[in-house]
Design a protein around this motif. Sequence first.
Motif, PDB file in Angstrom:
ATOM      1  N   MET A  38       0.885  -1.216   0.056  1.00  0.00           N
ATOM      2  CA  MET A  38      -0.006  -0.232  -0.076  1.00  0.00           C
ATOM      3  C   MET A  38       0.854   1.269  -0.012  1.00  0.00           C
ATOM      4  SD  MET A  38      -3.210   0.577   2.543  1.00  0.00           S
ATOM      5  CE  MET A  38      -3.076  -0.644   3.354  1.00  0.00           C
ATOM      6  N   SER A  39       0.529   2.288  -0.904  1.00  0.00           N
ATOM      7  CA  SER A  39       1.322   3.502  -0.880  1.00  0.00           C
ATOM      8  C   SER A  39       1.043   4.172   0.407  1.00  0.00           C
ATOM      9  CB  SER A  39       0.960   4.262  -2.146  1.00  0.00           C
ATOM     10  OG  SER A  39      -0.244   4.901  -2.087  1.00  0.00           O
ATOM     11  N   THR A  40       2.041   5.304   0.716  1.00  0.00           N
ATOM     12  CA  THR A  40       1.722   6.095   1.778  1.00  0.00           C
ATOM     13  C   THR A  40       0.439   6.912   1.681  1.00  0.00           C
ATOM     14  OG1 THR A  40       4.147   6.216   2.018  1.00  0.00           O
ATOM     15  CG2 THR A  40       2.945   7.879   3.163  1.00  0.00           C
ATOM     16  N   PHE A  41       0.277   7.136   0.633  1.00  0.00           N
ATOM     17  CA  PHE A  41      -1.008   7.933   0.344  1.00  0.00           C
ATOM     18  C   PHE A  41      -2.226   7.248   0.561  1.00  0.00           C
ATOM     19  CE2 PHE A  41      -4.363   9.684  -2.832  1.00  0.00           C
ATOM     20  CZ  PHE A  41      -4.495  10.977  -2.236  1.00  0.00           C
ATOM     21  N   LYS A  42      -2.449   6.164   0.020  1.00  0.00           N
ATOM     22  CA  LYS A  42      -3.482   5.136   0.383  1.00  0.00           C
ATOM     23  C   LYS A  42      -3.742   5.047   1.841  1.00  0.00           C
ATOM     24  CE  LYS A  42      -3.959   2.223  -3.810  1.00  0.00           C
ATOM     25  NZ  LYS A  42      -3.630   1.087  -4.217  1.00  0.00           N
ATOM     26  N   PHE A  43      -2.499   4.688   2.528  1.00  0.00           N
ATOM     27  CA  PHE A  43      -2.260   4.196   3.885  1.00  0.00           C
ATOM     28  C   PHE A  43      -3.145   5.508   4.578  1.00  0.00           C
ATOM     29  CE2 PHE A  43       0.076   4.101   8.094  1.00  0.00           C
ATOM     30  CZ  PHE A  43      -0.579   2.856   8.307  1.00  0.00           C
ATOM     31  N   SER A  44      -2.616   6.725   3.982  1.00  0.00           N
ATOM     32  CA  SER A  44      -3.025   8.135   4.967  1.00  0.00           C
ATOM     33  C   SER A  44      -4.700   7.865   4.861  1.00  0.00           C
ATOM     34  CB  SER A  44      -2.363   9.073   4.529  1.00  0.00           C
ATOM     35  OG  SER A  44      -1.125   9.184   4.385  1.00  0.00           O
ATOM     36  N   LEU A  45      -4.949   7.807   3.393  1.00  0.00           N
ATOM     37  CA  LEU A  45      -6.704   7.974   3.443  1.00  0.00           C
ATOM     38  C   LEU A  45      -7.183   6.776   4.164  1.00  0.00           C
ATOM     39  CD1 LEU A  45      -7.176   8.455  -0.501  1.00  0.00           C
ATOM     40  CD2 LEU A  45      -7.182   9.867   1.367  1.00  0.00           C
ATOM     41  N   VAL A  46      -6.971   5.605   4.228  1.00  0.00           N
ATOM     42  CA  VAL A  46      -7.411   4.616   5.279  1.00  0.00           C
ATOM     43  C   VAL A  46      -7.321   4.829   6.720  1.00  0.00           C
ATOM     44  CG1 VAL A  46      -7.007   2.059   6.121  1.00  0.00           C
ATOM     45  CG2 VAL A  46      -6.402   2.577   3.660  1.00  0.00           C
ATOM     46  N   LEU A  47      -6.490   5.516   6.932  1.00  0.00           N
ATOM     47  CA  LEU A  47      -6.191   5.932   8.610  1.00  0.00           C
ATOM     48  C   LEU A  47      -7.081   7.015   8.594  1.00  0.00           C
ATOM     49  CD1 LEU A  47      -2.524   6.025   9.797  1.00  0.00           C
ATOM     50  CD2 LEU A  47      -4.392   4.442  10.321  1.00  0.00           C
ATOM     51  N   LEU A  48      -7.449   8.236   7.887  1.00  0.00           N
ATOM     52  CA  LEU A  48      -8.200   9.299   7.820  1.00  0.00           C
ATOM     53  C   LEU A  48      -9.526   8.469   8.222  1.00  0.00           C
ATOM     54  CD1 LEU A  48      -6.656  11.951   5.582  1.00  0.00           C
ATOM     55  CD2 LEU A  48      -7.005  12.062   8.126  1.00  0.00           C
ATOM     56  N   ALA A  49     -10.100   7.566   7.250  1.00  0.00           N
ATOM     57  CA  ALA A  49     -11.307   7.013   6.927  1.00  0.00           C
ATOM     58  C   ALA A  49     -11.547   6.466   8.103  1.00  0.00           C
ATOM     59  CB  ALA A  49     -11.415   6.184   6.082  1.00  0.00           C
ATOM     60  N   VAL A  50     -10.747   5.626   8.940  1.00  0.00           N
ATOM     61  CA  VAL A  50     -10.872   5.015  10.175  1.00  0.00           C
ATOM     62  C   VAL A  50     -10.864   5.986  11.267  1.00  0.00           C
ATOM     63  CG1 VAL A  50      -9.635   3.533  11.923  1.00  0.00           C
ATOM     64  CG2 VAL A  50      -9.736   2.983   9.521  1.00  0.00           C
ATOM     65  N   ILE A 109      -1.054  11.066  11.861  1.00  0.00           N
ATOM     66  CA  ILE A 109       0.271  11.761  11.457  1.00  0.00           C
ATOM     67  C   ILE A 109       1.614  10.957  11.878  1.00  0.00           C
ATOM     68  CG2 ILE A 109       1.937  13.594  11.430  1.00  0.00           C
ATOM     69  CD1 ILE A 109      -0.656  15.436  11.736  1.00  0.00           C
ATOM     70  N   ALA A 110       1.400  10.582  13.520  1.00  0.00           N
ATOM     71  CA  ALA A 110       2.674   9.844  13.706  1.00  0.00           C
ATOM     72  C   ALA A 110       2.676   8.299  13.287  1.00  0.00           C
ATOM     73  CB  ALA A 110       2.415   9.682  15.430  1.00  0.00           C
ATOM     74  N   LEU A 111       1.497   7.523  12.991  1.00  0.00           N
ATOM     75  CA  LEU A 111       1.498   6.498  12.558  1.00  0.00           C
ATOM     76  C   LEU A 111       1.886   6.444  10.721  1.00  0.00           C
ATOM     77  CD1 LEU A 111      -1.968   4.948  13.929  1.00  0.00           C
ATOM     78  CD2 LEU A 111       0.373   4.308  14.613  1.00  0.00           C
ATOM     79  N   VAL A 112       1.538   7.521  10.248  1.00  0.00           N
ATOM     80  CA  VAL A 112       1.965   7.393   8.753  1.00  0.00           C
ATOM     81  C   VAL A 112       3.457   7.851   8.775  1.00  0.00           C
ATOM     82  CG1 VAL A 112       1.701   8.905   6.853  1.00  0.00           C
ATOM     83  CG2 VAL A 112      -0.221   8.535   7.784  1.00  0.00           C
ATOM     84  N   VAL A 113       3.932   8.754   9.888  1.00  0.00           N
ATOM     85  CA  VAL A 113       5.250   9.033   9.765  1.00  0.00           C
ATOM     86  C   VAL A 113       6.213   7.828  10.087  1.00  0.00           C
ATOM     87  CG1 VAL A 113       7.067  10.146  10.895  1.00  0.00           C
ATOM     88  CG2 VAL A 113       5.220  11.461  10.042  1.00  0.00           C
ATOM     89  N   ALA A 114       5.804   7.054  11.162  1.00  0.00           N
ATOM     90  CA  ALA A 114       6.490   5.711  11.344  1.00  0.00           C
ATOM     91  C   ALA A 114       6.388   4.661  10.299  1.00  0.00           C
ATOM     92  CB  ALA A 114       5.718   5.363  12.733  1.00  0.00           C
ATOM     93  N   ARG A 115       5.363   4.515   9.792  1.00  0.00           N
ATOM     94  CA  ARG A 115       5.267   3.614   8.540  1.00  0.00           C
ATOM     95  C   ARG A 115       6.123   4.141   7.381  1.00  0.00           C
ATOM     96  NH1 ARG A 115       1.866   2.763   4.151  1.00  0.00           N
ATOM     97  NH2 ARG A 115       1.782   0.578   3.679  1.00  0.00           N
ATOM     98  N   THR A 116       6.060   5.369   7.122  1.00  0.00           N
ATOM     99  CA  THR A 116       6.866   5.783   5.968  1.00  0.00           C
ATOM    100  C   THR A 116       8.376   5.624   6.348  1.00  0.00           C
ATOM    101  OG1 THR A 116       5.177   7.325   5.730  1.00  0.00           O
ATOM    102  CG2 THR A 116       7.328   7.750   4.635  1.00  0.00           C
ATOM    103  N   ILE A 117       8.927   6.030   7.417  1.00  0.00           N
ATOM    104  CA  ILE A 117      10.289   5.820   8.035  1.00  0.00           C
ATOM    105  C   ILE A 117      10.684   4.224   7.771  1.00  0.00           C
ATOM    106  CG2 ILE A 117      11.743   5.694   9.753  1.00  0.00           C
ATOM    107  CD1 ILE A 117      10.412   8.378  10.776  1.00  0.00           C
TER     108      ILE A 117
END
Lengths: 243, 244, 291, 314
Positions: free
Chosen positions: D1-13, D167-175
Motif C-alpha cells: 500500500m502506498s503512503t497516500f493510500k495508507f493515509s487515506l485509510v487511516l483518515l477514514a478509520v 500523522i505519527a502512524l503515517v510517519v512511522a510507517r513511511t520511515i
Amino acid sequence: MANSIRIENIDAAYGAVRVLEDVSLTASDGETVALLGTNGNGKSTVMKCIMGIVRPSAGRIVAEIDGVSHDLIGRSTEQIVDLGIALVPEGRRLFPRQTVEENLLLGAFRPKAREQIKKNLAFCYEAFPRLAERRSQLAGSMSGGEQQMLALGRAIMTAPRILLIDEPSVGLAPVLVSRTIDKIKELKEVYQLTVLMAEQNFTQAIRIADRGYVIVHGKIAFDGRSAAELNNNDLIRKFYLGL
Amino acid sequence: MTALLEVTGVGKRFGGFVALDGINLSVPAGERIGLIGPNGSGKSTLVNCICGTLTNEVGQVTFDGKHLNGLSAHARTHAGLARSFQLPRPFASMSVADNLRVPLMFTVNARPGTHLSAAELDARCAELLTLVALDHKAHRFPRDLTQVEMRKLELARAMAADPKLLIADEAMAGLSNSEVTDIVALLIRLNERGITIILIEHIMRAVMSFSQRLVVLVSGKKIADGKPEDVIREPEVERAYLGQ
Amino acid sequence: MDISYDLFINAVIAGLLLGGFYAAVTIGVSISFGILDIVNIAHPAFIILGSYIAYILNTTFGLDPILASLIVLPLFYALGSAIYQVYYQSFERRGQEALRGLAFFFGLLFITEVLLILVFGVDYRYVEAAYIGPSLRLGVMDFPLRMLVPCLVSLALFGALHVYLSRTFIGRAIAAVSQDQLALQLMAADPIRIKRIAFAMSIATASIAGALLIVIQPIEPSVGREYIGRVFAICVLGGLGSLPGTLVAAMLLGLFESFTSTFYGPSWAPAVSFGFLLLTLAFRPAGLFGR
Amino acid sequence: MSTFKFSLVLLAVGALVFAAARYVGNDYVFFAGYTVLQFIVLATAWNILGGYTGYVNFGSAAFFAVGAYTTVFFHNLYPLPIPLLVVIAGIVAGVIGIGMGYLTLRLRGAFFAIATLALAVVLQTLVVNWDFVGGSRGAYVIRPESVPILGNYINYLFLVMLLLTIIALVVARTIERSQLGYGFATIRDDEQAAEASGVPTLKLKLIATAISGAFMGMAGAPFPYYIGYLEPSSAFGLAYAVNSIAMPMIGGTTSWIGPLVGALVLGITQQVATVTISSAVNLLIVGVLLVVFVVVAPNGIVGLIQDRLRARSK
C-alpha cells in the motif's frame, strides 16, 4: 603418577565450516609435544576442544591426571582446568586492568592451587624476575614479551599437571621467542609437566619438543615420531609455504 | 603516478603492546596485493586503521589524494574504500538482498551524480548476488545461510559499495579447497573490472595464486614487500614462518 | 565576613558528609554497572525498599535502622541472586541485554515504586534513633550526627568492599569477570557464578544504603528517582567500577550539591548531578580516573 | 500500500472513530479516548528511536512535559491556537532531543538511556524553580467552554489528538519503508558494519532522536487544556515513561503496528482498570506486564501472532 592426554578421531566445526577432521594425537607422561602448522589450519581448535571451549562433533578426548582417567568431552572449561590442565591461550588473554600480582593470584583460584600458592608465586617471581619488578603494574601496560611471561606464570599458578600452550610466539620479536621457548622447557622440567604446544614457529618449537605433529587444513598431515624426523626441513617447507 | 592508497608511518599501541610500528605502504591503482604475517602481527589492526574503525596515533593514511585522518568510517566508505570483516557481520534483521541494498543506498547513491532508481537498485542487488552465487537466497535471512554463504555475503556487501579499493580480511578461513578457488577467481574477476584489492589471508595457496605483490608484517613491522615468489624466499620471511 | 566564612566551612563539611553517604548509595551501581556491565537502573528503587524495611523494623520493634539493615542483608543478597538468574537466562545469555534487559530493570524500578505507594502511600516516613537530632560542634564547625553516622558507616562499607574485592579470590575474580570471561574460566572459575555473587552483593548494599538514606531524610516512594541521576553520574565520573574513583566522585558531587543548596537553594540540587553526568559523558566518558 | 493510500485509510478509520464517539455522545468517551490516542502517539514516537534503532529512551515523560509546559508558557504569555502550539512543542522537544543525543549518542547505548532518565529529573527541577509556568504550585490553564463548529471543547482536543495519531502512524510507517528505515535497522543490527557500508550512524541516530522527541512533545502540547491544571509531578509522571516503553515492548518493536496494538491493549485495559479498581493498581499491571513480556515474549503480541501464523502455514 602418569599425566597424559589422548585425542581420538575428533571432528569439529564452526557452524557449517569443518575445522578438524579425524584428528588423533597423544602427549604421554612427561613429554613435550609440538602441534605445528601455519595459521588457520586448526591448531587452536584442537586446544579449544581439549579445554571444552569448542565441543567436537565426534571422537573422544581422555586425560589421565595423576593416574586417574577423565573423559573430557561434556565437561565445562572450569571443570577441566580444575582437573589440572592449564591452557596458555592464544593472545595471552591477561586481565589488563589488574596488576601483575593480581593476575598471578587469579591463577590460584582452584582450591588445589591455593594450597601451593606461596611456593608457586615465589617460583614465578624467581623464574621471571621482570614480573617481580613489575608486580604492582597493570598487566595491560606491559610489553608483549612481559605479557607472555605473565601468561605462562599465571598458568603455572593453577598448579597444572598438563600444560597446553597456544602459540607462545605470537607477536613477539625473534629474540623473545627463543627466550619464551627456553622458559617453557624450564617450567616443564621443574614441575614435571606434560606439555602440548601449538606453534607456527617450527624451528623454535622443535628445539624443545620430543615429538610433533603437523596439521594442515584440519587434518594431521605428518606424525613425527621423533625430533629428528621433524628436522626434515624440506618436508615442513612443503607443508608450510605450499612450495 | 601517485598511489591510490598511501600509508605513511602508521603506528598504533594498545597499552604497552605495540600493534603497529611505523608502517609504510603504497598501493597503486589496479594492483592485487596479498598481506600476510603470523597471527598477532598487526594485519587486522592495519586494516582497521585504514578503514577508520580504529584511530592510529601516529602516521598518515591518504586515499585517492585525500587525507583520511579524522574521517569517520562511513566517510571513508563513501570515498571508495570498502572492507569485509574477518568474522562476517551481516545485518541480521534484513534479507540477503536488503543487506546489499544498504551500501547501494547509503554509499553509491550518496556520491554526487549518481542516483539509482528503485528498479536499478533491484537490478544491482540481483547482479551482485549472481556474482557470488547467492541469487537463490536473495529473500532468505542471514541466519539461514551457511558459513560459506555468509562469507560470500560479506564480500558482496563490500563490493556493493562500488569501491576503488577492496580490503578482504580473511575471506576464506575455514573454506574447502574448491571454495577457496572460487573466491580467488571471484576476486581476480573484480580486479579485472578495475578494483584494487588487498587480500589478507593465511591460506598460502590462495595468497600465492592471487597476489601480484606480497607484503609481510611481523610483530607490527613490515619486513618484506615485493614479488610473491621473491618475498616468500626471503630469509627473513622464512624465519618469521619457520622460526630460526 | 565572619558569617560567610562559617557558612563556607559548614557547606564544605555538609558536602563531604553528603558525599560520604553518596558513596554508599553508588557502590552497588559501581559493582553492577561499573564492573559487571549490567545497567541496573532499578538500584535506587531497591535502596528505597531498604529504607522502608528499616522503617518497618524501626517502628514496630524499635530496632536501630542501621542494625536492621544488617539483619535483612541476607534477604537482599538472595533477592539480587534471583534477579541475576532471571537476567542471565532471559537476556544476557541471548545477547539481548541492550534493549530488553534495560526495559526489564526499568519495569522492576517501576513495580517496586508502585508497590511501595500501594502499601505505604505517598506520605513521608522517618525513623527514630539516638543520633538523629544532635550535633557535634567543634568551634564554628557543625557536624550533625544524622549526617556523620551515615557517612562513617558508608566509609566502613566502602573500605570493607574494597578490601574484599582486592584481597580475596572471589573479589579478584569479580574484578576480572568483565575483562575476559574465557580467561576467567581458564582460572577454573565459573563466570556466571562469579557474576551472580557480585550482583547479589551489589543489591545487598542497597539494604544498608536504604537505612542510611532514611536516617538522613524522611522518604517517600518516588525519592529514589532523584538518586538515579546521582548514582550514575558518580559511577561514570569515578571511572566505572574504580572504587577509589567512585569515592572521590561522590565527595565532589556532595560538595557541589552542598554549595548549590547553600548559595542557590535546595530545590536546585537535583539538577547538579545531571549537569555532572552530561558534562562527563560529553567530555570525559572514561571518568576522571579513566581506565 | 502506498503512503497516500495508507493515509487515506487511516483518515477514514479516524473519521469513523470520531463519528462513533459523537454518536455515543458521552463526554467520558472523549476523555478516555483522548488518553488512549495520546498513548498511541507516545508509543509510536518511542518506537521510532527505541524499536527501530535500539536506543532506549527512559525520558519520555520529560519530552511530554516539555510539550505541556510549552503550552503553559504561551498560555501565560500570549495564548495561541492548539495546532500551532503542537508544532512549537514539537520543535522545542526535537531540539532538546538532538542536544541530548549529540552529547551521549557517540557512547554505548546504556549511557544515552541513563542520561534520558536524568533529563527528566533536571527538567522537573527547572520547572519547579520557574515561577512563570507555575513552579511547584502548578498552573491553571482554563480551557474555553466551546469551540466553533464542533461545539464541545473536549471533542476538539480529541480531534487534534486523533489527527496527531494519524500523522505519527503515517510517519512511522513511511520511515520504516524508506532509506531512513533501512539505516535505522542497520544501527540496531550492527553499528560497525553499518559504518563500513557507508551509513552515517551518528547523523541517523540524531534524526531518530529528534523525530521521536518531537512527537512526544507534540503529544504533550494539548495536555494542559485537557487536564485544566498542570503541576510538575503530573506532567513528569513516571507513568508516561513506563507506558511509552511498555506499549511497544508488549505490542512488538519492529514495525509501526506493534506500538499501536500495545497502546490499544494497554491503554484500554488501563481505562477500564482505573474505573473498576484503582489507578495505582493499573500502573502496577503495566509494570508487571512489561517485565513478563520482555522475559517471556521478546517479540511482543505481534511476534506471537506471527509465530502462530508461521506455525500454521507449515
